[in-house]
Design an enzyme around this catalytic site. Structure first.
Site, PDB file in Angstrom:
ATOM      1  N   GLY A 106      20.765 -38.784  -9.040  1.00  0.00           N
ATOM      2  CA  GLY A 106      20.352 -40.009  -9.704  1.00  0.00           C
ATOM      3  C   GLY A 106      21.392 -40.674 -10.576  1.00  0.00           C
ATOM      4  O   GLY A 106      21.447 -41.893 -10.666  1.00  0.00           O
TER       5      GLY A 106
ATOM      6  N   ASP B 254      20.426 -40.233 -15.152  1.00  0.00           N
ATOM      7  CA  ASP B 254      19.881 -41.548 -14.864  1.00  0.00           C
ATOM      8  C   ASP B 254      18.762 -41.925 -15.823  1.00  0.00           C
ATOM      9  O   ASP B 254      18.737 -43.018 -16.360  1.00  0.00           O
ATOM     10  CB  ASP B 254      19.410 -41.662 -13.413  1.00  0.00           C
ATOM     11  CG  ASP B 254      18.441 -40.555 -12.985  1.00  0.00           C
ATOM     12  OD1 ASP B 254      18.108 -39.670 -13.801  1.00  0.00           O
ATOM     13  OD2 ASP B 254      18.023 -40.567 -11.811  1.00  0.00           O
TER      14      ASP B 254
ATOM     15  N   ASP C 274      13.045 -38.605 -19.235  1.00  0.00           N
ATOM     16  CA  ASP C 274      11.590 -38.632 -19.113  1.00  0.00           C
ATOM     17  C   ASP C 274      11.014 -37.600 -20.077  1.00  0.00           C
ATOM     18  O   ASP C 274      10.765 -37.907 -21.241  1.00  0.00           O
ATOM     19  CB  ASP C 274      11.196 -38.364 -17.657  1.00  0.00           C
ATOM     20  CG  ASP C 274       9.726 -38.610 -17.372  1.00  0.00           C
ATOM     21  OD1 ASP C 274       8.914 -38.596 -18.328  1.00  0.00           O
ATOM     22  OD2 ASP C 274       9.360 -38.796 -16.205  1.00  0.00           O
TER      23      ASP C 274
ATOM     24  N   LYS D 175      12.521 -43.327 -21.110  1.00  0.00           N
ATOM     25  CA  LYS D 175      11.125 -43.750 -21.148  1.00  0.00           C
ATOM     26  C   LYS D 175      10.612 -43.639 -22.573  1.00  0.00           C
ATOM     27  O   LYS D 175      10.902 -42.668 -23.272  1.00  0.00           O
ATOM     28  CB  LYS D 175      10.274 -42.889 -20.210  1.00  0.00           C
ATOM     29  CG  LYS D 175      10.523 -43.190 -18.749  1.00  0.00           C
ATOM     30  CD  LYS D 175       9.550 -42.440 -17.872  1.00  0.00           C
ATOM     31  CE  LYS D 175       9.761 -42.804 -16.418  1.00  0.00           C
ATOM     32  NZ  LYS D 175       8.772 -42.133 -15.551  1.00  0.00           N
TER      33      LYS D 175
ATOM     34  N   PHE E 293       7.222 -45.735 -13.258  1.00  0.00           N
ATOM     35  CA  PHE E 293       8.130 -45.220 -12.250  1.00  0.00           C
ATOM     36  C   PHE E 293       9.049 -46.338 -11.772  1.00  0.00           C
ATOM     37  O   PHE E 293       8.579 -47.391 -11.334  1.00  0.00           O
ATOM     38  CB  PHE E 293       7.347 -44.632 -11.067  1.00  0.00           C
ATOM     39  CG  PHE E 293       8.238 -43.934 -10.089  1.00  0.00           C
ATOM     40  CD1 PHE E 293       8.828 -42.725 -10.401  1.00  0.00           C
ATOM     41  CD2 PHE E 293       8.500 -44.507  -8.864  1.00  0.00           C
ATOM     42  CE1 PHE E 293       9.661 -42.090  -9.501  1.00  0.00           C
ATOM     43  CE2 PHE E 293       9.337 -43.879  -7.949  1.00  0.00           C
ATOM     44  CZ  PHE E 293       9.922 -42.662  -8.269  1.00  0.00           C
ATOM     45  N   VAL E 294      10.357 -46.095 -11.848  1.00  0.00           N
ATOM     46  CA  VAL E 294      11.348 -47.099 -11.469  1.00  0.00           C
ATOM     47  C   VAL E 294      12.324 -46.529 -10.445  1.00  0.00           C
ATOM     48  O   VAL E 294      12.514 -45.316 -10.353  1.00  0.00           O
ATOM     49  CB  VAL E 294      12.119 -47.635 -12.701  1.00  0.00           C
ATOM     50  CG1 VAL E 294      11.192 -48.408 -13.624  1.00  0.00           C
ATOM     51  CG2 VAL E 294      12.808 -46.510 -13.466  1.00  0.00           C
TER      52      VAL E 294
ATOM     53  N   ASP F 105      15.659 -42.926  -7.381  1.00  0.00           N
ATOM     54  CA  ASP F 105      15.086 -42.960  -6.046  1.00  0.00           C
ATOM     55  C   ASP F 105      13.602 -42.654  -6.025  1.00  0.00           C
ATOM     56  O   ASP F 105      13.023 -42.197  -7.008  1.00  0.00           O
ATOM     57  CB  ASP F 105      15.794 -41.935  -5.161  1.00  0.00           C
ATOM     58  CG  ASP F 105      15.363 -40.510  -5.477  1.00  0.00           C
ATOM     59  OD1 ASP F 105      14.863 -39.822  -4.570  1.00  0.00           O
ATOM     60  OD2 ASP F 105      15.527 -40.067  -6.633  1.00  0.00           O
TER      61      ASP F 105
ATOM     62  N   ARG G 242      18.132 -45.819  -3.973  1.00  0.00           N
ATOM     63  CA  ARG G 242      19.262 -45.588  -4.878  1.00  0.00           C
ATOM     64  C   ARG G 242      20.276 -46.725  -4.805  1.00  0.00           C
ATOM     65  O   ARG G 242      20.983 -46.994  -5.758  1.00  0.00           O
ATOM     66  CB  ARG G 242      19.975 -44.278  -4.548  1.00  0.00           C
ATOM     67  CG  ARG G 242      19.180 -43.039  -4.792  1.00  0.00           C
ATOM     68  CD  ARG G 242      20.041 -41.789  -4.553  1.00  0.00           C
ATOM     69  NE  ARG G 242      19.258 -40.596  -4.426  1.00  0.00           N
ATOM     70  CZ  ARG G 242      18.767 -39.887  -5.440  1.00  0.00           C
ATOM     71  NH1 ARG G 242      18.971 -40.296  -6.664  1.00  0.00           N
ATOM     72  NH2 ARG G 242      18.075 -38.795  -5.222  1.00  0.00           N
TER      73      ARG G 242
END
Length: 179
Positions: free
Chosen positions: A45, A101, A104, A132, A153-154, A160, A166
């Site tokens: 990521g 990336d 969370d 987040k 969710f992005v 991805d 990606r």
């Protein structure tokens, strides 16, 4: 099929990302002076973000990659961090910039930071493109954050869904019908 059609909305466009990375680089450089720097990208990521970021760091540095997983194909962190590589990079006596990336739960950054310190790193600083906006239950926060986002969710810019998206040049919210 055009992958852009699967995006419900663009959250952060390419130009905004580029501008923010330009702002972050001097801040990172100023705090990592001293020992040699090793940029450690968390695959897969963080690959795009790391490539753009380290080209803006005008110092001698090494780049390493660690393959870790915590989402395991879903849209939420599983809470379990798996180290997919058998060997960790040599970071003994070096300052580590750990690049991911998205922040969370914080478990991935915490697990990898602890592993780097266990390998003898002098210092570990963490950098994420996205964080987040949510409780992390005492887990690690990032030292450098590109953008704070809602808990959704992005995909794109390295992030991805089941290995896809990606390659989008922006961060977007995936249309729920695709999931």
């Amino acid at each position: 099929m055009n992958v852009h059609e699967d995006i419900a909305r663009v959250l952060i466009d390419e130009d905004v990302i580029r501008f923010r990375i330009d702002e972050m680089a001097p801040e990172i450089i100023n705090s990592l002076e001293g020992a040699p720097i090793v940029v450690v990208a968390l695959l897969k990521g963080a690959l795009v973000f790391t490539a753009d970021l380290f080209r803006r760091l005008p110092v001698r540095l090494d780049v390493e990659c660690i393959n870790v997983a915590s989402y395991h194909g879903g849209t939420e962190s599983s809470g379990e961090v798996q180290f997919l590589d058998k060997k960790l990079p040599d970071v003994a006596g070096k300052n580590v910039l750990l690049v991911d990336d998205i922040l969370d739960t914080g478990r991935t950054l915490q697990a990898v930071s602890e592993a780097m310190l266990g390998q003898g790193a002098s210092m570990v600083r963490t950098c994420v493109l996205l964080a987040k906006d949510k409780e992390r239950d005492g887990m690690q926060e990032a030292d450098y954050v590109g953008f704070s986002i809602d808990d959704e969710f992005v995909v794109g810019y390295g992030l991805d869904y089941k290995g896809k998206y990606r390659n989008l040049p922006y961060v977007g919210v995936l249309d729920p019908s695709v999931i």
